[in-house]
Enzyme design. Structure first.
Site, PDB file in Angstrom:
ATOM      1  N   TRP A  33       0.830  -1.208   0.000  1.00  0.00           N
ATOM      2  CA  TRP A  33       0.000   0.000   0.000  1.00  0.00           C
ATOM      3  C   TRP A  33       0.862   1.256   0.000  1.00  0.00           C
ATOM      4  CZ3 TRP A  33      -4.245  -1.241  -1.958  1.00  0.00           C
ATOM      5  CH2 TRP A  33      -4.921  -2.406  -1.588  1.00  0.00           C
ATOM      6  N   ASP A  58      -1.325   6.629   6.400  1.00  0.00           N
ATOM      7  CA  ASP A  58      -2.435   5.744   6.048  1.00  0.00           C
ATOM      8  C   ASP A  58      -2.622   4.809   7.232  1.00  0.00           C
ATOM      9  OD1 ASP A  58      -4.070   3.702   5.128  1.00  0.00           O
ATOM     10  OD2 ASP A  58      -2.876   3.256   3.334  1.00  0.00           O
ATOM     11  N   LYS A 102     -11.703  -1.765   7.026  1.00  0.00           N
ATOM     12  CA  LYS A 102     -10.855  -2.688   7.768  1.00  0.00           C
ATOM     13  C   LYS A 102     -11.306  -2.764   9.222  1.00  0.00           C
ATOM     14  CE  LYS A 102      -8.659  -2.997   3.965  1.00  0.00           C
ATOM     15  NZ  LYS A 102      -7.464  -2.343   3.473  1.00  0.00           N
TER      16      LYS A 102
HETATM   17  C1  LIG Z   1      -6.991  -1.901   2.165  1.00  0.00           C
HETATM   18  C2  LIG Z   1      -5.957  -0.865   2.251  1.00  0.00           C
HETATM   19  C3  LIG Z   1      -5.849   0.146   1.280  1.00  0.00           C
HETATM   20  C4  LIG Z   1      -6.733   0.214   0.058  1.00  0.00           C
HETATM   21  O1  LIG Z   1      -8.015   0.550   0.416  1.00  0.00           O
HETATM   22  P1  LIG Z   1      -9.143   0.811  -0.683  1.00  0.00           P
HETATM   23  O2  LIG Z   1     -10.223   1.401   0.141  1.00  0.00           O
HETATM   24  O3  LIG Z   1      -9.471  -0.515  -1.270  1.00  0.00           O
HETATM   25  O4  LIG Z   1      -8.605   1.744  -1.688  1.00  0.00           O
HETATM   26  C5  LIG Z   1      -4.892   1.104   1.463  1.00  0.00           C
HETATM   27  N1  LIG Z   1      -4.075   1.107   2.526  1.00  0.00           N
HETATM   28  C6  LIG Z   1      -4.147   0.132   3.470  1.00  0.00           C
HETATM   29  C7  LIG Z   1      -3.218   0.176   4.634  1.00  0.00           C
HETATM   30  C8  LIG Z   1      -5.084  -0.869   3.361  1.00  0.00           C
HETATM   31  O5  LIG Z   1      -5.155  -1.824   4.304  1.00  0.00           O
END
Ligand SMILES: *Cc1c(COP(=O)(O)O)cnc(C)c1O
Length: 361
Positions: free
Chosen positions: A101, A171, A195
């Site tokens: 990511w 993030d 998540k």
């Molecule tokens: C799942 C995830 C993403 C991507 O998320 P989307 O909503 O599918 O774009 C980005 N960063 C992390 C840390 C993730 O776990």
């Protein structure tokens, strides 16, 4: 009706209480005679929903007044572009690449300016967090970027990088609300909610006000400007209304559990059960450097791909779903987010012990 233990990395398990409450309110939300899905996002009822959600999140994370909370769409992935488009004033940013990511965010930023990969753990399949105490931070960097919890590899920053005064952007998709956080250490904290907080379709961005300006990269679409969403309290256009409503319920559920301190304690207890077993098992092994282990995502392997597949299959039959590792790494991964009950982890370990006894040669 039997609910399984769902170890999915995302979309992931939500508190049963929240789902039941939403079910109760499905046909008639508190006397409105309609579902939250059917109501105007400009209605009084919805205004209360989104304002309460924001207030509860502010309380949980102790968000200072000089930060805006935005409920946006496009997933975490859209932020990979929105961040450079809005923050790259000098067209320079430093990225710490600790997984897929972070790598995707870095690659996206390269489209908009000079993105520097100042540290990476790709040399050892992202199984650790690099030392970030004295990195070559660029003189003119607009920000330093991290992915705080690496969902796929199961690592987590236990201390934030020394950004040498530069704005930190993080993030936190897979560790959102899993433990207390000092918001003042960040310029931007963001995450997709699917998540640890709610249904896919909502991304929450917590951003310091001075970073929200009209001065964005030329060509930045209106919908990708933080300012337009901040000026309109996330109601510039139709927000992901139902998703925000569920997030709001999850915030209330976390408050009822005792807030982020209590979540942390619970998450540490849960993770310890699994990690302690991995450390003593003769069959299963964790794949991550111990001091960098995530509380949320726990990858493990047997060392034998066929045995891994057998384990995933038999676990599924026993009611433990989504234990297969990410397609890029194989093996297994148990995601044990806030809403995973402690019994889920205890029973999983029991099952692993039984599997080990039956299959150890
Ligand atoms: C799942 C995830 C993403 C991507 O998320 P989307 O909503 O599918 O774009 C980005 N960063 C992390 C840390 C993730 O776990």
């Amino acid at each position: 009706m039997a609910r399984v233990y769902n170890f999915s990395a995302g979309p992931a398990v939500l508190p049963e209480e929240v789902l039941k409450e939403a079910a109760d309110e499905m046909l008639d939300y508190r006397g409105t005679g309609m579902s939250v899905m059917e109501m105007s996002h400009r209605s009084k009822a919805y205004d209360t929903i989104i304002k309460e959600a924001e207030a509860d999140l502010r309380e949980l994370m102790n968000i200072p007044d000089n930060y805006k909370v935005l409920f946006l769409q496009g997933g975490a992935s859209q932020q990979f572009a929105m961040i450079p488009m809005n923050l790259m004033k000098n067209k320079v940013a430093d990225y710490i690449v600790t997984g897929q990511w972070a790598k995707k965010a870095y690659q996206e930023a390269c489209l908009y300016g000079k993105a520097n990969k100042i540290a990476s753990s790709e040399d050892e399949t992202f199984s650790y967090i690099p030392d970030c105490s004295d990195l070559p931070i660029s003189e003119d960097a607009d920000y330093v970027y991290i992915c705080e919890n690496n969902t796929i590899y199961g690592t987590k920053f236990k201390t934030l990088p020394n950004t040498k005064g530069k704005t930190l952007v993080a993030d936190v998709s897979s560790c959102f609300l899993s433990e207390p956080v000092d918001v003042t250490k960040y310029g931007v904290i963001y995450g997709g909610v699917q998540k640890n907080i709610g249904p896919a379709g909502v991304v929450i961005v917590i951003i310091r006000e001075d970073l929200i300006t009209e001065d964005v990269l030329p060509g930045t679409p209106t919908m990708l400007r933080y300012k337009i969403h901040a000026d309109n309290d996330s109601l510039y256009n139709t927000p992901p209304a139902y998703g925000i409503y569920i997030c709001g319920k999850v915030f209330k559920w976390i408050k009822k559990q005792g807030g982020l301190e209590a979540m942390k304690e619970r998450n540490e207890k849960k993770a310890k059960i699994l990690y302690d077993f991995l450390d003593e098992s003769r069959m299963f092994k964790g794949t991550v450097r111990k001091q960098d282990r995530s509380l949320m995502n726990v990858p493990f392997v047997t060392g034998d791909a066929d045995l891994d597949a057998k384990f995933v299959k038999e676990a599924k039959e026993a009611g433990f779903e989504n234990l297969k590792g990410h397609r890029s790494v194989g093996g297994m991964r148990a995601s044990i987010y806030n809403a995973m009950p402690i019994e889920g982890v205890e029973k999983l370990v029991e099952f692993m012990k039984k599997f080990e006894a039956e299959n150890l040669k």
